[in-house]
Design an enzyme around this catalytic site. Structure first.
Site, mmCIF file in Angstrom:
data_model
loop_
_atom_site.group_PDB
_atom_site.id
_atom_site.type_symbol
_atom_site.label_atom_id
_atom_site.label_comp_id
_atom_site.label_asym_id
_atom_site.label_seq_id
_atom_site.Cartn_x
_atom_site.Cartn_y
_atom_site.Cartn_z
ATOM 1 N N ARG A 98 7.035 41.268 57.000
ATOM 2 C CA ARG A 98 7.929 40.492 57.657
ATOM 3 C C ARG A 98 7.487 39.240 58.768
ATOM 4 N NH1 ARG A 98 11.865 43.740 61.826
ATOM 5 N NH2 ARG A 98 10.042 43.638 63.077
ATOM 6 N N ASN A 105 10.480 30.914 57.840
ATOM 7 C CA ASN A 105 11.873 30.550 57.956
ATOM 8 C C ASN A 105 11.932 29.813 59.472
ATOM 9 O OD1 ASN A 105 13.975 31.298 55.967
ATOM 10 N ND2 ASN A 105 12.786 33.096 55.883
ATOM 11 N N ASN A 131 18.560 34.017 54.442
ATOM 12 C CA ASN A 131 18.306 34.880 55.083
ATOM 13 C C ASN A 131 16.709 34.783 55.630
ATOM 14 O OD1 ASN A 131 20.393 36.980 54.924
ATOM 15 N ND2 ASN A 131 20.043 37.022 52.718
ATOM 16 N N ASP A 159 29.671 40.729 53.067
ATOM 17 C CA ASP A 159 29.617 42.045 53.306
ATOM 18 C C ASP A 159 31.063 42.582 53.554
ATOM 19 O OD1 ASP A 159 26.599 42.186 53.384
ATOM 20 O OD2 ASP A 159 26.841 40.914 55.022
ATOM 21 N N ARG A 162 33.072 42.679 50.386
ATOM 22 C CA ARG A 162 32.346 43.654 49.460
ATOM 23 C C ARG A 162 33.255 45.039 49.802
ATOM 24 N NH1 ARG A 162 25.981 41.843 49.813
ATOM 25 N NH2 ARG A 162 26.228 40.909 47.915
ATOM 26 N N HIS A 187 23.158 41.339 58.935
ATOM 27 C CA HIS A 187 23.375 41.102 57.528
ATOM 28 C C HIS A 187 21.916 41.504 56.880
ATOM 29 C CE1 HIS A 187 24.119 39.783 53.425
ATOM 30 N NE2 HIS A 187 22.859 39.079 53.504
HETATM 31 P P1 NAI Z 1 18.052 29.357 45.739
HETATM 32 O O1 NAI Z 1 16.688 29.544 45.865
HETATM 33 O O2 NAI Z 1 18.441 29.206 44.686
HETATM 34 O O3 NAI Z 1 18.164 28.149 46.799
HETATM 35 C C1 NAI Z 1 17.748 27.799 47.894
HETATM 36 C C2 NAI Z 1 17.525 26.424 48.247
HETATM 37 O O4 NAI Z 1 17.152 25.958 49.344
HETATM 38 C C3 NAI Z 1 16.411 25.591 46.854
HETATM 39 O O5 NAI Z 1 16.982 24.586 46.219
HETATM 40 C C4 NAI Z 1 15.346 24.976 48.154
HETATM 41 O O6 NAI Z 1 14.864 23.971 47.563
HETATM 42 C C5 NAI Z 1 16.108 24.951 49.215
HETATM 43 N N1 NAI Z 1 15.418 24.814 50.448
HETATM 44 C C6 NAI Z 1 14.284 25.505 50.654
HETATM 45 N N2 NAI Z 1 13.986 25.070 52.216
HETATM 46 C C7 NAI Z 1 14.518 24.159 52.456
HETATM 47 C C8 NAI Z 1 14.576 23.336 53.580
HETATM 48 N N3 NAI Z 1 13.807 23.475 54.594
HETATM 49 N N4 NAI Z 1 15.561 22.428 53.637
HETATM 50 C C9 NAI Z 1 16.614 22.122 52.894
HETATM 51 N N5 NAI Z 1 16.657 22.992 51.545
HETATM 52 C C10 NAI Z 1 15.502 23.965 51.611
HETATM 53 O O7 NAI Z 1 18.484 30.343 46.600
HETATM 54 P P2 NAI Z 1 20.126 30.823 46.770
HETATM 55 O O8 NAI Z 1 20.493 31.963 46.032
HETATM 56 O O9 NAI Z 1 21.008 29.712 47.035
HETATM 57 O O10 NAI Z 1 20.186 31.643 48.510
HETATM 58 C C11 NAI Z 1 20.066 30.891 49.597
HETATM 59 C C12 NAI Z 1 20.036 31.812 50.621
HETATM 60 O O11 NAI Z 1 20.919 32.589 50.890
HETATM 61 C C13 NAI Z 1 18.623 32.926 50.587
HETATM 62 O O12 NAI Z 1 18.129 32.795 51.974
HETATM 63 C C14 NAI Z 1 19.710 34.006 50.282
HETATM 64 O O13 NAI Z 1 18.770 35.276 50.861
HETATM 65 C C15 NAI Z 1 20.728 34.104 51.191
HETATM 66 N N6 NAI Z 1 21.699 34.916 50.957
HETATM 67 C C16 NAI Z 1 22.373 35.036 51.935
HETATM 68 C C17 NAI Z 1 23.879 36.073 51.935
HETATM 69 C C18 NAI Z 1 24.474 36.662 53.129
HETATM 70 O O14 NAI Z 1 25.506 37.265 52.784
HETATM 71 N N7 NAI Z 1 24.476 36.111 54.173
HETATM 72 C C19 NAI Z 1 24.045 36.412 50.437
HETATM 73 C C20 NAI Z 1 23.377 35.827 49.401
HETATM 74 C C21 NAI Z 1 22.207 35.082 49.631
#
Ligand code: NAI
Length: 328
Positions: A98, A105, A131, A159, A162, A187
């Site tokens: 963690r 992050n 996240n 959430d 859902r 979350h």
């Molecule tokens: P993904 O991996 O498909 O896309 C993430 C993108 O962020 C990538 O294109 C990466 O290059 C970019 N990235 C990484 N570091 C960066 C930075 N410093 N500045 C700008 N861009 C950056 O991931 P996905 O599926 O799009 O999910 C994104 C986030 O959303 C994840 O952390 C996931 O856990 C979270 N999430 C949150 C939910 C919620 O309910 N709060 C629900 C689903 C996903």
């Protein structure tokens, strides 16, 4: 004609980004008469992919889309931003502790908070999706001292949605028959979806369900672990539903919640319901004139109290961990 609203999306080339950008550009984020200018922030390796998405956005000829900028520089991305959707984050990889996750992050959300502080418009609203969303929002907020603290929020609307859907299925009603559902806390798997204050066609939802075993052993875990179930089934994490929830969150924050209903948003606590002040925790909120407020006066029984406390305790731990790492 109205001046376009500057909407910045980080992680624009990711899977949520791909599901999100087209809906922002088609008017679902802010409203059917509000022009938007998109700013896409990506890491250098993903800028080309973001450019590809921008080509597709062009090809949609959206009447409300007044321009797209793509950058790998946070200062540029957040200059003049009105709505910031912080989606890009560092995911947990196998064997990652963690502390490592929070640190990675912190390396993203600290500079982004600073860039928002430096350049954002006075009315900026920030939604953190990436996240661990609540704690990432806290990190960004703590590095943006000139922005009112309450403008930093995190997403629990997925959430919430859902939970609406699970309850509607159980009772054989439409999601529109359900009001006043709440997600409390973080979350994460400790979140608490609360049916005790929810209403179904005007009746108390927990009474309508009348099945404490279902509520405890099926409803709560199904909602809390839905993200993992989606990964298991789809081979990839929730993307379109997460994008949809981000749209709902910002839309309601800007345009208001419906009379007689509320939504769930993770927002800085003012101490309500025993949640330590400053923690970014999910609450029942209503929105009027673009400002949210926590629904007050709900009676919290022992069952709900224990679950809210457990999720809030996890948020306290995460906050203390990022403090110990010097991230806030
Ligand atoms: P993904 O991996 O498909 O896309 C993430 C993108 O962020 C990538 O294109 C990466 O290059 C970019 N990235 C990484 N570091 C960066 C930075 N410093 N500045 C700008 N861009 C950056 O991931 P996905 O599926 O799009 O999910 C994104 C986030 O959303 C994840 O952390 C996931 O856990 C979270 N999430 C949150 C939910 C919620 O309910 N709060 C629900 C689903 C996903």
């Amino acid at each position: 004609t109205r001046t376009p609203v500057n909407v910045t999306v980080t992680g624009a080339a990711g899977q949520i980004g791909y599901a999100l950008l087209f809906r922002i550009a088609s008017g679902h984020l802010l409203g059917p008469d509000v022009p938007v200018r998109l700013r896409l922030l990506e890491i250098p390796q993903a800028v080309k992919a973001a450019e590809g998405t921008a080509m597709e956005l062009d090809d949609c000829a959206f009447p409300l889309l007044s321009g797209i900028d793509i950058t790998d520089d946070a200062k540029t991305a957040f200059d003049g931003v009105n709505v910031a959707l912080l989606v890009g984050a560092r995911p947990r990889t196998k064997g990652m502790e963690r502390g490592d996750l929070l640190e990675a992050n912190g390396g993203i959300f600290k500079p982004q908070g600073e860039a928002i502080n430096a350049g954002a418009a006075d009315d900026v609203r920030v939604l953190v999706v990436g996240n661990p969303a609540n704690t990432n929002a806290l990190i960004a907020q703590q590095h943006a001292p000139d922005v009112p603290a309450e403008r930093f929020t995190a997403m629990t609307r997925l959430d919430h949605n859902r939970a609406l859907s699970q309850l509607a299925k159980k009772l054989g009603v439409s999601v529109t028959d359900i009001k006043k559902l709440t997600i409390w806390g973080n979350h994460s798997a400790t979140q608490y979806p609360d049916l005790f204050h929810a209403e179904v066609k005007g009746q108390n939802a927990a009474q309508a369900v009348n099945d404490q075993a279902w509520l405890e052993n099926e409803f709560i875990p199904t909602v809390a672990k839905r993200g993992a179930a989606i990964i298991e089934a789809r081979g990839a994490s929730s993307a379109a539903s997460a994008a949809n929830a981000a749209i709902d969150h910002v839309h309601d924050w800007v345009n208001g919640t419906a009379e007689g209903d509320w939504v769930s948003m993770a927002i800085p606590s003012d101490g309500s319901y025993g949640v330590p002040e400053g923690l970014i925790s999910s609450f029942p909120v209503t929105v009027t004139d673009g400002e949210y407020s926590i629904v007050q006066g709900l009676e919290i029984d022992e069952f709900s109290r224990a679950r809210i406390d457990a999720s809030v305790a996890e948020l306290v731990e995460e906050r203390d961990a990022v403090k110990a790492l010097g991230l806030i």
